[in-house]
Motif scaffolding. Structure first.
Motif, PDB file in Angstrom:
ATOM      1  N   ALA A  20     -28.835  29.887 -24.670  1.00  0.00           N
ATOM      2  CA  ALA A  20     -28.868  30.850 -23.563  1.00  0.00           C
ATOM      3  C   ALA A  20     -28.493  30.200 -22.238  1.00  0.00           C
ATOM      4  O   ALA A  20     -27.627  30.705 -21.515  1.00  0.00           O
ATOM      5  CB  ALA A  20     -30.259  31.483 -23.461  1.00  0.00           C
ATOM      6  N   ILE A  24     -24.657  31.080 -22.854  1.00  0.00           N
ATOM      7  CA  ILE A  24     -24.547  32.515 -22.560  1.00  0.00           C
ATOM      8  C   ILE A  24     -24.651  32.803 -21.066  1.00  0.00           C
ATOM      9  O   ILE A  24     -23.748  33.415 -20.483  1.00  0.00           O
ATOM     10  CB  ILE A  24     -25.614  33.307 -23.330  1.00  0.00           C
ATOM     11  CG1 ILE A  24     -25.410  33.156 -24.832  1.00  0.00           C
ATOM     12  CG2 ILE A  24     -25.583  34.784 -22.928  1.00  0.00           C
ATOM     13  CD1 ILE A  24     -26.530  33.717 -25.686  1.00  0.00           C
ATOM     14  N   PHE A  25     -25.740  32.390 -20.441  1.00  0.00           N
ATOM     15  CA  PHE A  25     -25.970  32.752 -19.035  1.00  0.00           C
ATOM     16  C   PHE A  25     -24.915  32.198 -18.076  1.00  0.00           C
ATOM     17  O   PHE A  25     -24.455  32.914 -17.186  1.00  0.00           O
ATOM     18  CB  PHE A  25     -27.367  32.339 -18.584  1.00  0.00           C
ATOM     19  CG  PHE A  25     -28.484  33.096 -19.259  1.00  0.00           C
ATOM     20  CD1 PHE A  25     -28.272  34.326 -19.878  1.00  0.00           C
ATOM     21  CD2 PHE A  25     -29.757  32.588 -19.284  1.00  0.00           C
ATOM     22  CE1 PHE A  25     -29.297  35.021 -20.498  1.00  0.00           C
ATOM     23  CE2 PHE A  25     -30.807  33.278 -19.893  1.00  0.00           C
ATOM     24  CZ  PHE A  25     -30.566  34.494 -20.494  1.00  0.00           C
ATOM     25  N   LEU A  28     -21.704  34.383 -17.843  1.00  0.00           N
ATOM     26  CA  LEU A  28     -21.750  35.754 -17.325  1.00  0.00           C
ATOM     27  C   LEU A  28     -20.983  35.817 -16.019  1.00  0.00           C
ATOM     28  O   LEU A  28     -21.169  34.983 -15.130  1.00  0.00           O
ATOM     29  CB  LEU A  28     -23.195  36.200 -17.084  1.00  0.00           C
ATOM     30  CG  LEU A  28     -24.070  36.416 -18.305  1.00  0.00           C
ATOM     31  CD1 LEU A  28     -25.498  36.722 -17.868  1.00  0.00           C
ATOM     32  CD2 LEU A  28     -23.527  37.543 -19.154  1.00  0.00           C
ATOM     33  N   LYS A  31     -24.153  37.433 -12.539  1.00  0.00           N
ATOM     34  CA  LYS A  31     -25.480  36.974 -12.932  1.00  0.00           C
ATOM     35  C   LYS A  31     -26.538  37.680 -12.085  1.00  0.00           C
ATOM     36  O   LYS A  31     -26.691  37.377 -10.919  1.00  0.00           O
ATOM     37  CB  LYS A  31     -25.580  35.461 -12.766  1.00  0.00           C
ATOM     38  CG  LYS A  31     -24.626  34.690 -13.637  1.00  0.00           C
ATOM     39  CD  LYS A  31     -24.580  33.228 -13.236  1.00  0.00           C
ATOM     40  CE  LYS A  31     -23.548  32.458 -13.993  1.00  0.00           C
ATOM     41  NZ  LYS A  31     -22.172  32.799 -13.640  1.00  0.00           N
ATOM     42  N   LYS A  35     -29.581  41.707 -15.818  1.00  0.00           N
ATOM     43  CA  LYS A  35     -28.739  41.302 -16.951  1.00  0.00           C
ATOM     44  C   LYS A  35     -29.382  40.163 -17.729  1.00  0.00           C
ATOM     45  O   LYS A  35     -29.375  40.147 -18.962  1.00  0.00           O
ATOM     46  CB  LYS A  35     -27.350  40.897 -16.472  1.00  0.00           C
ATOM     47  CG  LYS A  35     -26.490  42.071 -16.082  1.00  0.00           C
ATOM     48  CD  LYS A  35     -25.097  41.634 -15.742  1.00  0.00           C
ATOM     49  CE  LYS A  35     -24.291  42.870 -15.353  1.00  0.00           C
ATOM     50  NZ  LYS A  35     -22.896  42.548 -15.103  1.00  0.00           N
ATOM     51  N   ILE A  39     -30.654  40.259 -21.800  1.00  0.00           N
ATOM     52  CA  ILE A  39     -30.205  39.267 -22.772  1.00  0.00           C
ATOM     53  C   ILE A  39     -31.390  38.449 -23.273  1.00  0.00           C
ATOM     54  O   ILE A  39     -31.525  38.190 -24.477  1.00  0.00           O
ATOM     55  CB  ILE A  39     -29.120  38.353 -22.163  1.00  0.00           C
ATOM     56  CG1 ILE A  39     -27.857  39.170 -21.876  1.00  0.00           C
ATOM     57  CG2 ILE A  39     -28.814  37.169 -23.086  1.00  0.00           C
ATOM     58  CD1 ILE A  39     -26.833  38.450 -21.032  1.00  0.00           C
ATOM     59  N   ASP A  40     -32.259  38.055 -22.360  1.00  0.00           N
ATOM     60  CA  ASP A  40     -33.420  37.253 -22.739  1.00  0.00           C
ATOM     61  C   ASP A  40     -34.348  38.016 -23.677  1.00  0.00           C
ATOM     62  O   ASP A  40     -34.897  37.434 -24.609  1.00  0.00           O
ATOM     63  CB  ASP A  40     -34.177  36.795 -21.501  1.00  0.00           C
ATOM     64  CG  ASP A  40     -35.318  35.887 -21.871  1.00  0.00           C
ATOM     65  OD1 ASP A  40     -35.056  34.832 -22.469  1.00  0.00           O
ATOM     66  OD2 ASP A  40     -36.476  36.242 -21.590  1.00  0.00           O
ATOM     67  N   GLY A  42     -33.463  40.225 -25.859  1.00  0.00           N
ATOM     68  CA  GLY A  42     -32.812  40.166 -27.167  1.00  0.00           C
ATOM     69  C   GLY A  42     -32.995  38.809 -27.839  1.00  0.00           C
ATOM     70  O   GLY A  42     -33.233  38.725 -29.048  1.00  0.00           O
ATOM     71  N   LEU A  43     -32.912  37.739 -27.067  1.00  0.00           N
ATOM     72  CA  LEU A  43     -33.094  36.407 -27.631  1.00  0.00           C
ATOM     73  C   LEU A  43     -34.544  36.169 -28.051  1.00  0.00           C
ATOM     74  O   LEU A  43     -34.801  35.512 -29.063  1.00  0.00           O
ATOM     75  CB  LEU A  43     -32.640  35.349 -26.623  1.00  0.00           C
ATOM     76  CG  LEU A  43     -31.146  35.354 -26.321  1.00  0.00           C
ATOM     77  CD1 LEU A  43     -30.819  34.383 -25.192  1.00  0.00           C
ATOM     78  CD2 LEU A  43     -30.344  35.024 -27.569  1.00  0.00           C
TER      79      LEU A  43
END
Length: 106
Positions: A20, A24-25, A28, A31, A35, A39-40, A42-43
């Motif tokens: 992440a 991922i982050f 982006l 940011k 957002k 995403i976090d 989901g992780l």
């Protein structure tokens, strides 16, 4: 070599957060707190799914310093403890507002 259940969860959480915050982050385009939170979330669910696949129904106890708990609580607590400093560092480094507003800080 046998790895303890706690170490398995810690490695899982560490790998997910490394992906992440290193992959991922940073990629982006925009940011924002919202957002990152989506995403976090989901992780975090991914970590729970994997931990559940490993430990659901096994009755394996997990030790959190002063008490024993199950895999769900252990995963959530470890995820939070490891992520909070990472998130604060990332937010500061990328100028992400922590008040939830996505506009300029002026």
């Amino acid at each position: 070599m046998s790895v303890s259940p706690e170490a398995q969860i810690l490695i899982l959480v560490g790998l997910i957060l490394a992906v992440a915050y290193l992959g991922i982050f940073p990629t982006l385009e925009e940011k924002t707190l919202n957002k990152l939170m989506v995403i976090d979330f989901g992780l975090n669910v991914l970590a729970l799914i994997v931990a559940g696949a490993w430990f659901w129904g096994t009755g394996v106890p997990f030790t959190l310093v002063f008490f024993e708990t199950n895999w769900v609580v252990f995963t959530i607590v470890c995820y939070a403890i490891i992520e909070i400093p990472l998130f604060l560092w990332f937010a500061k480094a990328h100028g992400i507002r922590l008040d939830g507003r996505d506009d300029d800080p002026d």
